[in-house]
Design a protein around this motif. Sequence first.
Motif: not given
Length: 321
Positions: A95, A99, A168-173, A176
């Motif tokens: 990922p 990304s 990670p994008f899902g953690q903090d866009p 990221w």
Amino acid sequence: PRSAARVLAGTAFVFLLSSLLTFGLGAVSDANPAAAVLGETATPADIVRLDHEFGLDRPLPVQYGSWLLHAVGGDLGRSWFTTVPVSDSIAAALPVDLSIAGLALLFAVLLGAAAGIGAALSNGGRLDRAVTAGCTVLGTLPAFVVAIGLITLVAVQLRLLPSGGYVPFGQDPGQWLRFALLPALALSLDAAAGIARQLRTSLVGALRENYATGAVMRGLSPRRVLFGHVLRNAAGPAVTVLGMSVPMLIGGAVVTERIFNLPGIAQLSLRAAEQHDVPVIQGTLLVTVVVVLVANLAVDAGLLALNPAARRAPGAGAVPR
């Protein structure tokens, strides 16, 4: 349907050939799990036991068939050192690359399309010459040189963005994006230059075609002629360049990940190469091949959508690259 079948058949053949070469590289290497894990303390009995445990005592065709069958099902084996499933390690690292590469492709399309269209509309003018010169310079700069320059300017001197790391994008866009901007921009400039050159050349020729001249004479606005008629017909070479950029993005990620301290698949494969961890190397290579093949399929689909005549031609298929 025939064109799609030919493309899929060619993709399947390339996948099988790539998997054979990937497995063969590991098979012909002198790496041995017992020697790699136990070192000089490995006894002949230990070597025999681990060879049997990893299935290395079977004939090579049997090993390849078993490995490929399990790989198609998502099982890429286990690391010789950590015994962690290779698919889990790749699932954690891939990922990051996808990304960053996705953002880099977005930058390449936006920058390349804007520069190519602007240069074509200013054919022979200052903007055209500036874009041509800029693309020539960017096309000669390796990604790591651009990366170092961006870090020096943006991260060190201007202090606008961090120089490395990943969230990670899902953690903090938002975080990221801050960490992904510089590596994505460093990877995108070469692809953007290629897209701009191809799009500029194609648009200059397409704007001189009879259908474009006729559309102008019928009273259509220049914007409608460009975006409604000319751009679709002229975008094919630029789309092909975009597809060819995917392997270059993956190749450039090997150095870029190290510069920006990204925990991606390139660093995973480098660590595995240093340890002679063959299952991890084979898994990362195979997944990389799959990513490139999927990108090429998307490019072929885009080219067929842009050029309906290719679907009707008797010998039509994927556009050679």
